[in-house]
Design an enzyme around this catalytic site. Structure first.
Site, short mmCIF file in Angstrom:
data_model
loop_
_atom_site.label_atom_id
_atom_site.label_comp_id
_atom_site.label_asym_id
_atom_site.label_seq_id
_atom_site.Cartn_x
_atom_site.Cartn_y
_atom_site.Cartn_z
N ASP A 131 0.88 -1.15 0.00
CA ASP A 131 0.00 0.00 0.00
C ASP A 131 0.94 1.22 0.00
O ASP A 131 2.15 1.10 0.03
CB ASP A 131 -0.96 -0.04 1.21
CG ASP A 131 -2.19 0.82 0.97
OD1 ASP A 131 -3.22 0.56 1.58
OD2 ASP A 131 -2.10 1.75 0.13
C1 GLC Z 1 -4.33 4.30 -0.24
C2 GLC Z 1 -5.20 3.13 0.14
C3 GLC Z 1 -5.28 2.05 -0.89
C4 GLC Z 1 -5.16 2.67 -2.27
C5 GLC Z 1 -3.75 3.22 -2.39
C6 GLC Z 1 -3.54 3.94 -3.72
O1 GLC Z 1 -3.62 4.74 0.88
O2 GLC Z 1 -4.97 2.51 1.40
O3 GLC Z 1 -6.52 1.35 -0.71
O4 GLC Z 1 -5.39 1.70 -3.28
O5 GLC Z 1 -3.41 4.10 -1.32
O6 GLC Z 1 -4.36 5.07 -3.78
#
Ligand code: GLC
Length: 751
Positions: A286
């Site tokens: 993430d």
């Molecule tokens: C965010 C979220 C994740 C998302 C990623 C890209 O922090 O936790 O669900 O897909 O970053 O935006």
């Protein structure tokens, strides 16, 4: 006979050819991957493990360094959150024509409830219990996203959660792992279709692996600590279902699980996902979650973090620089091997081959297809139907609804902060990045007033609209306007709930009550027993005790997306008879959290509120305001007693559970017939109910349908204290009904 035999033979051959073709393509891709890998330098390999942020930050600040020069120097394998079609063409051209090996980029994006056409939030979709509809929503979302140059959707989010204080409850399918598993598989199939290299397919990315929905206090990114038993029973089933459905990628979660950050959690990523489940896809972090292992205090520096995340089996670094800064050192120090780095790069390259990017790096960057695809009218129509199917009717005392020519009211007032809002992504959520962040064309949203006023006037009502408590803060002036307006109406439709931008990640609340005294609107409009319909625009279960006790009609509209007003009007006027069922328990008070239907019995269950020496509160019943699976209709359904095909089954036999469901009202309607079990006496305590089946039926007025479920020992098994999934012989109770509380029951035995 001959003809049938030949047909069978031909079909078998076709299946073999297809399987062989697929096998060849897998072997063929692996050969090409290995050939390419052999040519790559260590820097180029580490570059492929790097995902850089595009023009939107969905986490900490977007790195300001020069993305194009990094792409040209082969330091970037993927770009996320880029909203410019033209820029993606420029970036892809640079990657393919200006780098030594011409390896194409893969573009990732958060496609959470639609891309350009916005659908109801995922939690609302789950309330439809309609897997075909959910799959079709993702098919449309994928088609739009792929037409706009996105190869990869960071979805489905499959985190089971029992804590509505957590802002991300809206992104999932609620509190139950069985329903969550069905929804997860439907979403993966919708996104990926049957061929990942198709220009209308996007890769799925199952997230957040794992346990994120159980953060302490419902606070985002917080600590998760649970037994392996709960992890296996409540958290992992939707992930396993998504892996089995063929999701091409997984995403690490931010949280620690039992002290180990998910991004470096070998037990989760290598032992279970890749080992037990045999899943061979690519794992992306993430947002900078590799780097955050240092903040968690579970890694000393980038080298340590890089080693631990790679060793766990995680492959790509989203919006961080941990691998960029630490992976070469980790290799030099012997913390990782060349083979491990090669394996991660192999998964990234294989992923790009599967997406067809090596055959045509611009497969999803076709301006003609983009012009033909985005925001087709039929997509918007489907969004309207999906929103109406997702709405849940909680109360309808005196049959106030539906509003028809026969209704005893003439003057209708539509009032509240969400009567006619065009700001703050209302009726949608933070996760509509495809519209742009701050300045998006909100005229695309049909508000309640825009639809209800003309559609109710066409039925002969006179309709007035009062937008008050804007930005969800009610002033004394607002309330005096409400008092006056309500005096001049026969029926009030109060549109309350949450601001769209306050729904989603990093939007957690400590109090589930309607915010900023919106409930005052209901109190003033309900004076002198003025019939009031409360319409809730919400992204999570909320608490509204006064309304529960005093407002005759309550409809959960969730955040319904672009067609909010039309869908609401379809339901309020009875064009659509509401059939939604809650995928999450609605508590009476925040203080009851966590409150969920599949709880253990405890040694002292509280059957009657106030009974001493039992598990409950002095000040509130320990039951919910509305139970899991609950939802009313404009008609009524009656259930016969349960009929069982046997009173006992062996480990290899199947039990058939049947009921007759009758529509005893005057309107056709949908009913979700739900099947639950309870393992009366097992080797460990088991939940009082576990959802093990459901069937959505549509019944004409007066019609009866026999619904039959099949149960086997596999359905009765659980992850026991010896870390084995098995069923314990003994007594079971089976429940069938239209929600978890109002059920018929019957007993049987597993020999
Ligand atoms: C965010 C979220 C994740 C998302 C990623 C890209 O922090 O936790 O669900 O897909 O970053 O935006």
């Amino acid at each position: 006979m001959k003809k049938t035999g030949f047909l069978l033979f031909a079909l078998t051959c076709l299946a073999c050819v297809q399987a062989a073709a697929q096998q060849t393509s897998v072997k063929d891709i692996d050969r090409k991957v290995n050939e390419l890998l052999a040519k790559m330098t260590l820097e180029e390999k580490i570059g492929q493990l790097q995902q850089r942020a595009g023009d939107i930050s969905t986490g900490t600040a977007v790195a300001k360094d020069d993305l194009m020069s990094q792409i040209r120097s082969g330091q970037v394998g993927s770009v996320l959150s880029n909203t410019s079609f033209e820029n993606k063409i420029i970036m892809q051209r640079a990657a393919v024509k200006e780098t030594r090996l011409g390896i194409p980029l893969v573009f990732g994006f958060d496609v959470i409830h639609g891309y350009k056409t916005i659908f109801p939030i995922p939690l609302a979709q789950a309330a439809s219990w309609d897997m075909g509809m959910i799959e079709q929503i993702e098919r449309i979302a994928a088609t739009e996203a792929a037409a706009d140059g996105q190869d990869w959707a960071f979805a489905p989010m499959v985190d089971v959660s029992r804590d509505p204080r957590w802002g991300r409850v809206m992104e999932g399918a609620g509190e139950d792992p069985y329903l969550g598993s069905k929804v997860a598989a439907a979403r993966v199939k919708g996104f990926q279709g049957s061929d990942l290299s198709s220009p209308t397919a996007v890769a799925a990315c199952v997230k957040h692996y794992a346990g994120y929905g159980f953060t302490e206090g419902g606070r985002d990114y917080n600590t998760v600590d649970m037994s392996d038993q709960r992890l296996r029973e409540m958290v992992l089933p939707p992930f396993e279902a998504a892996a089995k459905a063929g999701s091409a990628t997984f995403m690490n979660a931010f949280n620690t699980l039992n002290g180990v950050p998910a991004s470096m959690n070998k037990y989760l990523v290598s032992d279970i996902l890749r080992g037990e489940w045999g899943w061979s896809g690519m794992v992306v972090s993430d947002w900078n979650s590799f780097g955050e292992t240092i903040v968690h205090g579970a890694a000393a520096d980038e080298t340590d973090a890089a080693a631990k995340c790679l060793n766990a089996g995680s492959d790509m670094d989203m919006a961080g620089s941990t691998f960029q800064k630490g992976l070469k050192n980790a290799l030099d120090k012997g913390r990782v091997t060349k083979a491990q780095i090669d394996e991660a790069v192999r998964r990234v390259l294989r992923f790009k081959f599967q997406l067809g990017l090596f055959d045509n790096p611009f497969v999803r960057l076709d301006p003609k297809r983009r012009a033909e695809t985005l925001e087709k009218p039929e997509y918007r129509q489907f969004s309207r139907e999906a929103a109406a199917k997702s709405m849940v009717l909680l109360k309808n005392e005196g049959g106030i609804l539906p509003l028809t020519e026969k209704s005893p009211f003439k003057r209708i007032l539509i009032i509240g902060p969400y009567a006619n809002s065009h700001t703050n992504k209302d009726y949608m959520s933070f996760w509509t990045l495809g519209l742009g962040m701050r300045y998006y064309d909100s005229t695309k949203v049909v508000t309640p007033a825009m639809a209800l006023k003309p559609q109710l006037e066409a039925l002969g009502f006179s309709v007035s609209v009062q937008e008050i408590c804007l930005d969800a803060t009610c002033t004394e002036k607002d309330l005096s306007v409400a008092i006056q307006a309500a005096r001049e109406a026969d029926l009030v439709i109060a549109c309350v709930g949450e601001e769209g931008l306050n729904c989603g990640e990093s939007r957690c609340v400590s109090d589930l009550n309607l915010r900023d005294n919106q409930e005052q609107i209901l109190r003033v409009t309900s004076r002198n027993n003025k019939p009031t319909v409360m319409v809730l625009f919400n992204s999570r279960p909320m608490t509204f005790q006064w309304a529960n006790d005093n407002v005759p009609a309550i409809l959960v509209a969730w955040q319904p997306g672009f067609e909010a007003g039309n869908a609401l009007s379809d339901v309020l006027t009875g064009k659509v008879n509401p059939g939604g069922k809650l995928p999450v328990t609605f508590p009476r008070s925040t203080g009851q959290i966590p409150l969920y239907y599949n709880h253990l019995k405890t040694g002292r269950p509280q059957e009657i509120f106030g009974t001493m020496w039992t598990s409950g509160y002095l000040d509130l019943p320990s039951t919910p305001a509305y139970p899991f699976g609950f939802g009313l209709s404009y008609t009524k359904f009656a259930y016969s007693d349960i009929r069982l095909s046997k009173s006992q089954i062996s480990l290899t036999e199947t039990l058939e559970v049947s009921v007759d469901v009758t529509n005893t009202g005057g309107l056709a309607g949908d009913e979700v017939v739900q099947l639950y079990i309870n393992d009366v006496a097992a080797d460990i305590a088991r939940p009082v109910q576990e959802l093990k089946g459901f069937e959505k039926v549509n019944l004409a007025a007066g019609a009866t349908k026999t619904v039959t479920f099949k149960l086997t020992a596999a359905d009765l098994s659980y992850w026991n204290q010896n870390s084995k999934r098995k069923a314990d012989p003994g007594k079971f109770t089976v429940f069938v009904g239209g929600n978890a509380r109002d059920v018929k029951s019957a007993g049987f035995e597993l020999k």
